[in-house]
Design an enzyme around this catalytic site. Structure first.
Site, PDB file in Angstrom:
ATOM      1  N   SER A   1      -4.263  -2.794  -8.428  1.00 17.53           N
ATOM      2  CA  SER A   1      -4.845  -1.825  -7.219  1.00 17.53           C
ATOM      3  C   SER A   1      -5.516  -2.682  -6.159  1.00 17.53           C
ATOM      4  CB  SER A   1      -5.607  -0.941  -7.743  1.00 17.53           C
ATOM      5  OG  SER A   1      -6.932  -1.447  -7.643  1.00 17.53           O
ATOM      6  N   LYS A   2      -5.206  -2.043  -4.905  1.00 15.21           N
ATOM      7  CA  LYS A   2      -5.709  -2.878  -3.725  1.00 15.21           C
ATOM      8  C   LYS A   2      -7.159  -2.923  -3.763  1.00 15.21           C
ATOM      9  CE  LYS A   2      -5.989  -1.483   1.116  1.00 15.21           C
ATOM     10  NZ  LYS A   2      -5.679  -0.791   2.008  1.00 15.21           N
ATOM     11  N   ARG A   3      -7.788  -1.826  -4.261  1.00 15.13           N
ATOM     12  CA  ARG A   3      -9.168  -1.792  -4.371  1.00 15.13           C
ATOM     13  C   ARG A   3      -9.837  -3.009  -5.150  1.00 15.13           C
ATOM     14  NH1 ARG A   3     -12.562   0.847  -7.639  1.00 15.13           N
ATOM     15  NH2 ARG A   3     -10.583   1.844  -8.577  1.00 15.13           N
TER      16      ARG A   3
ATOM     17  N   GLY B   1      -7.332  -6.752  -4.414  1.00 14.83           N
ATOM     18  CA  GLY B   1      -7.465  -7.357  -2.977  1.00 14.83           C
ATOM     19  C   GLY B   1      -5.852  -7.501  -2.759  1.00 14.83           C
TER      20      GLY B   1
END
Ligand code: GLU
Length: 340
Positions: free
Chosen positions: A235-237, A240
């Site tokens: 995940s992006k959160r 990164g």
């Protein structure tokens, strides 16, 4: 001829998992002389951003894989409404006037008072302007089972009685993802739905919608999850920039080396070859090579790129012709201020 679609929602940058879904759809279409469709799932007005849409196109452009038809769901709202209306007219959906705040009860399947309301009362309340959600009337009287065969995960079945009366239209009148997606799949005559495994459980609902639309459900192929070394979903959160396609571009990866690396996450050709050209990938791609277990991308804080991606990239560079290599290097050299 197969018709497949890649259907990103413009709510973030192009994620490596989405890129893999795109690549597998593309490989399947090209292997079978089918049609590749790009469908932008932009009906969630609160979460869509123009910036995200641009980053999706930017990522796809870098990959350099083409598509044959392109649609935006937001331009097809009348088609979604038409399907909702026809399902309602068949008695397979009903209006639920329950205020939104009381909708979230845990374990909720349906509210009998709403489901069994007479058509007269329902029409009267709707005509008086009372807001409602349109819900699918999931069959519950008989022990009906919803089934489909997934090309990767095999036979899937679920008792209809265990599926909640899911929404087709929101109280704003807008379509839910389930309705919009299926209405467009029907309209665009999609033959194969290739998407992430996180959609496997949605598929039971989709099969019900397809049946209500008198459309033979497409064939499904769900793809295993991409996970981080610790097993967490990428995940992006949490992870990164390593989950963004453009990070690979900006680090100097060849687009095809990235495609080669990504396609080996959850798929392998019969002979277990690893370095493949684009033509070789098209030639050998099949659903049989896709496996069910999660695919790990190995990265650490110090080295954000999986060793295999770096190895594949260098191997592709080594085997390139000088002319092709020069063409790849030209923009980099120019960007650094040298003229050629
Ligand atoms: N817009 C959905 C997503 O991004 C598409 C899922 C599907 O392929 O049906 O997850």
């Amino acid at each position: 001829m197969p018709r497949v679609r890649f259907a990103p929602s413009p709510t973030g940058y192009l994620h490596v998992g989405s890129a893999r879904t795109f690549i597998f759809n593309w490989l399947y279409a090209r292997h079978n002389n089918g049609t590749m469709i790009l469908r932008i799932d932009d009906t969630d007005l609160e979460r869509n951003t123009e910036q995200s849409l641009q980053s999706i196109f930017e990522g796809l452009k870098w990959l350099g894989l083409d598509w044959d038809e392109q649609y935006r769901q937001s331009e097809r709202l009348d088609r979604h409404q038409a399907l909702a209306q026809s399902i309602f007219e068949k008695g397979l959906a009903y209006r639920d006037f329950t205020p939104a705040s009381s909708d979230s009860t845990v374990g909720w399947l349906f509210n009998p008072g709403q489901r069994e309301m007479s058509r007269e009362e329902s029409d009267r309340r709707a005509a008086a302007g009372e807001p409602f959600v349109l819900r699918f009337r999931v069959p519950r009287d008989t022990p009906e089972t919803v089934r489909f065969t997934d090309a990767v995960y095999g036979e899937q079945s679920k008792l209809a009685a265990d599926i909640e009366d899911f929404a087709l239209l929101r109280s704003t009148g807008g379509p839910t993802y389930h309705l919009a997606s299926c209405a467009d799949d029907v309209d665009l005559n999609i033959s194969h739905i290739i998407r992430g495994q996180d959609h496997l459980t949605n598929t039971f609902k989709h099969v019900l919608i397809f049946q209500a639309a008198d459309f033979t459900p497409p064939q499904f192929a769900h793809l295993p999850l991409l996970v981080a070394p610790d097993g967490a979903k990428l995940s992006k959160r949490k992870h990164g920039p390593v989950v963004s396609v453009t990070t690979y571009r900006d680090a100097g990866f060849l687009p095809h080396a990235f495609i080669n690396f990504i396609s080996l996450l959850g798929w392998s050709p019969k002979d277990d070859r690893e370095r493949l050209t684009r033509a070789e990938m098209v030639d050998v791609f099949s659903f049989e090579g896709i496996n069910r277990s999660n695919a790990v991308i190995n990265f650490t804080e110090e080295s954000p790129f999986d060793a295999k991606s770096v190895w594949l990239n260098s191997d592709h560079i080594r085997t390139m012709s000088a002319t092709d290599l020069a063409a790849e290097l030209k923009p980099i050299v120019e960007a650094a201020g040298f003229s050629s």
